[in-house]
Design an enzyme around this catalytic site. Structure first.
Site, PDB file in Angstrom:
ATOM      1  N   HIS A 111       6.062 -27.125  -1.397  1.00  0.00           N
ATOM      2  CA  HIS A 111       5.319 -28.162  -2.113  1.00  0.00           C
ATOM      3  C   HIS A 111       4.188 -27.557  -2.930  1.00  0.00           C
ATOM      4  O   HIS A 111       3.257 -28.259  -3.316  1.00  0.00           O
ATOM      5  CB  HIS A 111       4.810 -29.207  -1.120  1.00  0.00           C
ATOM      6  CG  HIS A 111       5.947 -29.900  -0.416  1.00  0.00           C
ATOM      7  ND1 HIS A 111       6.405 -31.144  -0.782  1.00  0.00           N
ATOM      8  CD2 HIS A 111       6.753 -29.478   0.593  1.00  0.00           C
ATOM      9  CE1 HIS A 111       7.435 -31.472  -0.007  1.00  0.00           C
ATOM     10  NE2 HIS A 111       7.664 -30.471   0.830  1.00  0.00           N
ATOM     11  N   LYS A 125     -14.207   1.451  -3.772  1.00  0.00           N
ATOM     12  CA  LYS A 125     -15.247   1.961  -2.860  1.00  0.00           C
ATOM     13  C   LYS A 125     -16.277   2.763  -3.637  1.00  0.00           C
ATOM     14  O   LYS A 125     -17.483   2.627  -3.414  1.00  0.00           O
ATOM     15  CB  LYS A 125     -14.617   2.886  -1.811  1.00  0.00           C
ATOM     16  CG  LYS A 125     -13.775   2.177  -0.779  1.00  0.00           C
ATOM     17  CD  LYS A 125     -13.381   3.169   0.300  1.00  0.00           C
ATOM     18  CE  LYS A 125     -12.282   2.629   1.174  1.00  0.00           C
ATOM     19  NZ  LYS A 125     -11.688   3.648   2.029  1.00  0.00           N
ATOM     20  N   GLU A 160       0.830  -1.202   0.000  1.00  0.00           N
ATOM     21  CA  GLU A 160       0.000   0.000   0.000  1.00  0.00           C
ATOM     22  C   GLU A 160       0.872   1.263   0.000  1.00  0.00           C
ATOM     23  O   GLU A 160       0.433   2.329  -0.438  1.00  0.00           O
ATOM     24  CB  GLU A 160      -0.945  -0.016   1.226  1.00  0.00           C
ATOM     25  CG  GLU A 160      -2.230   0.734   0.985  1.00  0.00           C
ATOM     26  CD  GLU A 160      -3.310   0.466   2.038  1.00  0.00           C
ATOM     27  OE1 GLU A 160      -4.440   0.148   1.646  1.00  0.00           O
ATOM     28  OE2 GLU A 160      -3.019   0.570   3.244  1.00  0.00           O
TER      29      GLU A 160
HETATM   30  O1  PA5 Z   1      -2.972   1.676   5.978  1.00  0.00           O
HETATM   31  C1  PA5 Z   1      -4.034   2.261   5.821  1.00  0.00           C
HETATM   32  O2  PA5 Z   1      -4.153   3.481   5.942  1.00  0.00           O
HETATM   33  C2  PA5 Z   1      -5.285   1.483   5.476  1.00  0.00           C
HETATM   34  O3  PA5 Z   1      -5.007   0.133   5.291  1.00  0.00           O
HETATM   35  C3  PA5 Z   1      -6.325   1.632   6.582  1.00  0.00           C
HETATM   36  O4  PA5 Z   1      -5.771   1.174   7.782  1.00  0.00           O
HETATM   37  C4  PA5 Z   1      -7.600   0.868   6.262  1.00  0.00           C
HETATM   38  O5  PA5 Z   1      -8.102   1.274   5.026  1.00  0.00           O
HETATM   39  C5  PA5 Z   1      -8.643   1.083   7.338  1.00  0.00           C
HETATM   40  O6  PA5 Z   1      -8.938   2.431   7.460  1.00  0.00           O
HETATM   41  P1  PA5 Z   1      -9.679   2.995   8.727  1.00  0.00           P
HETATM   42  O7  PA5 Z   1      -8.835   2.781   9.898  1.00  0.00           O
HETATM   43  O8  PA5 Z   1      -9.876   4.461   8.423  1.00  0.00           O
HETATM   44  O9  PA5 Z   1     -10.991   2.277   8.838  1.00  0.00           O
END
Ligand code: PA5
Length: 439
Positions: free
Chosen positions: A300, A414, A279
């Site tokens: 495996h 989303k 990410e």
């Molecule tokens: O690393 C990040 O920012 C994301 O993976 C968030 O943690 C994830 O989308 C969850 O978001 P939130 O804590 O606002 O619900």
């Protein structure tokens, strides 16, 4: 202390010189991170976080954890992405492999990290007659997956014990001021912890986001934080070396990094790592694809691909020096299974030979192997690994010249999902997407 080595690793793909020549870039990237002059600098609160955690906040976390442990058989941690993976990774790494089947102690369960109807159904069935509490975590306070799980479990808990007692068993971890979860928690009078505004989800495991569930599971959060401080206070050579090496490999065409473990307890640690790097770096059509395997299990399955498939991969092996327990392979007079050649050896000795043999085979197969040595799986060394990987991720993202602290690409699915569900405010997108589906 954990150690990093790239020495035996590079094969004929790159040489030490190529890493050395990337070092000045890595040092500049580190400077940007530490001086707050890089992209996304409003999200670097995690850089000095471990040493900034006060005794008082650790005590508060421990106090709330103790009270949940006293009252609940199960505590469901609701969150997704960075709001659950750190806690899940540490709890799995430190727990007995069969903890789920051993009755002692409060069990931490997870929800809100998927929209599986059967998953939620089965969880609610499990909790129906049991004493449970909830830790609901969302920095934005508006994420759909945890919101659905929380609505369902809150309803179940309130029906079970009434609104007043339910409120005493619910803890919300969210932004200090904004978001639906903050409003809900204020209205309902829940105990809350704050996710600092300058710490993004995937860098938040050392805030209450990770620390509270880990403490509820019965693990030592002080030792975890102290482990992270060890790396925060050390020189940055480990961090620079790893960040520079993976970028040198990427530039040499190695587009996928596979995190390898030889201990099934580290499966979710790899999930946390994949999210952290995936990410942070996968943007602007760039970035190493992060994958993971559990060896020897996956030798495996994916072992064949790794040995002989497309040569675009490298491995980073987490090698744990010491197993926690001793199990020796017994001698057998009949030796019908022909295993007496390893009789008397510890299972871990065999595992280590599998590890060494695999590293050599993969190097011979053209797969560079980076090595991270960890003395044992404990709070201290997990804390070291967490901070090491976080800092190297920040440096690596800046070497790649992206903003490692945003995630604009996560919005695309989303928007479509909201349009399909006809969420208020998405009417225009709704029409457009339905027209597209009609074609
Ligand atoms: O690393 C990040 O920012 C994301 O993976 C968030 O943690 C994830 O989308 C969850 O978001 P939130 O804590 O606002 O619900």
């Amino acid at each position: 202390m954990i150690k990093f080595s790239n020495k035996a690793a590079l094969g004929n793909v790159i040489c030490g010189q190529e890493i050395d020549s990337l070092m000045p870039e890595a040092r500049k990237a580190l400077e940007k991170l530490e001086n707050g002059t890089g992209a996304g600098n409003d999200f670097i609160g995690w850089v000095n976080l471990p040493s900034g955690i006060s005794e008082q906040s650790l005590s508060q976390i421990q106090e709330v954890a103790n009270s949940l442990r006293e009252t609940c058989e199960f505590v469901v941690t609701i969150g997704i992405g960075g709001s659950y993976l750190g806690a899940k990774a540490v709890i799995e790494a430190l727990s007995d492999n069969f903890a789920a089947y051993k009755p002692a102690g409060t069990k931490v369960l997870f929800a809100g990290n998927n929209i599986g109807e059967d998953y939620l159904h089965d969880l609610m069935e499990l909790l129906r007659e049991r004493r449970f509490g909830i830790i609901v975590i969302s920095k934005s306070g508006t994420t759909t997956e945890p919101a659905i799980a929380f609505r369902l479990l809150k309803d179940l808990l309130e029906k079970q014990v009434g609104k007043k007692v339910a409120a005493q068993r619910i803890v919300a971890i969210t932004d200090e001021h904004k978001g639906a979860l903050r409003n809900l928690a204020t209205q309902e009078g829940y105990k809350t912890f704050v996710i600092p505004s300058n710490v993004g989800g995937r860098f938040s495991v050392l805030t209450p986001v990770g620390l509270l569930p880990i403490a509820v599971a019965g693990f030592d959060v002080r030792a975890l934080v102290n482990g992270a401080i060890n790396i925060e206070k050390a020189d940055n050579e480990l961090v620079l070396n790893y960040a520079a090496t993976r970028n040198a490999l990427y530039r040499a065409g190695k587009k996928t990094e596979i995190l390898v473990n030889y201990n099934p307890k580290l499966h979710f640690f790899a999930e946390w790592w994949k999210q952290l790097y995936g990410e942070s770096e996968g943007k602007e059509n760039k970035g190493i694809f992060t994958a993971s395997v559990d060896f020897t299990t996956d030798l495996h399955s994916m072992g064949q691909w790794i040995q002989e498939g497309e040569r675009t991969i490298f491995e980073t092996v987490i090698s744990v020096e010491k197993a926690d327990n001793e199990v020796r392979i017994p001698y057998d007079d009949a030796n019908l299974d022909a295993l007496n050649y390893i009789a008397g050896k510890r299972v871990d000795e065999v595992n280590k030979m599998a590890e060494l043999g695999t590293r050599l085979a993969h190097q011979d197969g053209g797969v560079p192997n980076l090595l991270i040595q960890v003395p044992e799986i404990s709070e201290k060394y997990l804390g070291q690994l967490i901070y090491f990987f976080e800092k190297a991720c920040g440096v690596s993202g800046y070497i790649l010249n992206v903003n490692p602290f945003n995630q604009p690409g996560v919005e695309a699915y989303k928007k479509n999902m909201f349009a399909l569900l006809k969420k208020p405010g998405f009417e225009a997108e709704s029409e457009a997407i339905l027209a597209r589906l009609d074609k």
